[in-house]
Design an enzyme around this catalytic site. Structure first.
Site, short mmCIF file in Angstrom:
data_model
loop_
_atom_site.label_atom_id
_atom_site.label_comp_id
_atom_site.label_asym_id
_atom_site.label_seq_id
_atom_site.Cartn_x
_atom_site.Cartn_y
_atom_site.Cartn_z
N LYS A 51 3.36 44.28 -14.20
CA LYS A 51 4.14 43.28 -14.91
C LYS A 51 5.34 43.97 -15.55
O LYS A 51 5.19 44.87 -16.37
CB LYS A 51 3.29 42.60 -15.99
N LYS A 107 9.42 44.08 -25.33
CA LYS A 107 8.10 44.46 -24.83
C LYS A 107 8.17 45.68 -23.91
O LYS A 107 7.27 45.90 -23.10
CB LYS A 107 7.47 43.27 -24.12
N LYS A 137 4.45 40.71 -11.17
CA LYS A 137 5.19 39.72 -11.96
C LYS A 137 6.45 40.36 -12.53
O LYS A 137 6.34 41.45 -13.12
CB LYS A 137 4.30 39.20 -13.09
N ARG A 156 8.62 31.63 -22.46
CA ARG A 156 8.44 31.86 -23.90
C ARG A 156 8.77 30.61 -24.70
O ARG A 156 8.16 30.36 -25.74
CB ARG A 156 9.26 33.07 -24.33
N TYR A 172 5.11 27.03 -10.56
CA TYR A 172 5.27 25.71 -11.16
C TYR A 172 5.64 24.66 -10.12
O TYR A 172 5.57 23.47 -10.37
CB TYR A 172 6.33 25.77 -12.27
N SER A 195 8.94 31.58 -14.73
CA SER A 195 9.73 30.46 -15.25
C SER A 195 11.21 30.56 -14.94
O SER A 195 11.87 29.58 -14.60
CB SER A 195 9.51 30.33 -16.75
#
Length: 332
Positions: A202, A225, A256, A212, A321, A282
């Protein structure tokens, strides 16, 4: 593989592209509804379907509406859903105790789907970011995201999800040692059949912004992060991480984001042969939707082309999605 063919004109590579039937006969990869995992967002309340502004067509749903989404998924032949909780700032704490609350939104959604559709594969998210006042995947102490204390919390979170009936645990936190700790805990508590799909590679990506927003983490996040998610410049490191997670007991692994990291998908599949998944995140989804809304691209064709790219890169499946829309097209 070294292709062998006669020189032109004995070989004309266009011959097998001449008709739809010929193209179908030589097609190397196929996308099926069974390859799709549908990520959905659950929130507090009842009878709520709340649009996510940065993700056109995506909703935050209350548990009862999540079950309705499962009805849609089942009718389309989508066999797997992934649950992500939306939490307001008032629901977040420094101790992240909501993450392992048996009655949190995610656990209630898991139980509700399994009660209605026992054969639906329900996947969870294991990370503290949606419960953390700091918006990070782990506990923050003196500005540092600490590893080992976080792993202890992730174990408690995983066990609560297992008790709720989850089929697939999805650790997305990128802490060291969490797969082994979760696997050991599942075995010791009688949940040996729960599957782990590790977010093994990731990346610290800029493609996560709309997500988010969807889970309420944008305003909560302080800093970045990069001390636990991967550097986008690294490829060999991804293989080391996948090897570690498989050795610790992961059943499946994930890369990812998706499209910007197809090279990683290919390397992982070739190196390990393990069930390999990608997350069409997303930002990827929203870019396609935005371009389509502006009339710049054909949404359906780009959607299907993007999903096929994952299969071509060696993925066994993809979280997307677009899952319902793609399933409708695949079902004809």
């Amino acid at each position: 593989m070294t292709p062998v063919h006669a020189p032109f004109p004995a070989t004309r590579l266009r011959r097998t592209r001449a008709t739809p039937a010929l193209r179908a006969l030589v097609r190397e990869n196929a996308l099926e509804v069974g390859d799709l995992i549908w990520p959905v967002f659950v929130r507090a309340g009842e009878g709520i379907e709340e649009p996510v502004p940065s993700m056109p067509g995506v909703m935050r749903r209350s548990v009862d509406k999540i079950v309705e989404a499962a009805v849609e998924a089942d009718a389309l032949g989508i066999g797997a859903m992934c649950i992500f909780p939306y939490t307001g700032i008032e629901e977040r704490t420094e101790d992240c105790a909501g993450a392992w609350d048996p009655q949190n939104h995610a656990n209630r959604a898991i139980a509700a789907i399994k009660a209605r559709f026992p054969n639906m594969a329900v996947m969870s998210d294991v990370a503290l970011d949606t419960y953390n006042i700091n918006g990070h995947d782990g506990f923050v102490e003196d500005g540092i995201i600490v590893n080992d204390r976080t792993v202890e919390a992730l174990v408690k979170m995983s066990l609560a999800q297992a008790e709720a009936g989850v089929d697939i645990i999805g650790p997305s936190d990128m802490m060291d040692g969490r797969i082994g700790a979760i696997r050991t805990a599942l075995e010791e508590t009688g949940h040996q059949d729960v599957t782990i799909l590790s977010y093994a590679a990731k990346y610290a990506s800029a493609f996560y912004g709309p997500f988010r927003d969807a889970v309420g983490a944008s305003g909560a996040l302080t800093g970045d992060k990069k001390t636990y998610q991967m550097d986008p410049a690294n490829s060999d490191e991804a293989l080391r991480l996948v090897a570690r997670d498989l050795a610790e007991g992961a059943d499946m692994v994930m890369v990812k984001p998706g499209l910007p990291y197809l090279d990683i998908c290919r390397r992982v599949k070739d190196a390990f042969g393990a069930p390999t998944f990608a997350y069409q995140v997303s930002g990827e989804y929203s870019m396609i939707k935005a371009a389509a809304q502006n009339g710049w691209i054909d949404e359906e064709r780009v959607m299907m082309e993007s999903l096929m790219a994952f299969k071509r890169a060696g993925c066994d499946g993809v979280l997307s999605y677009f899952a319902p829309a793609a399933a409708r097209l695949l079902n004809g």
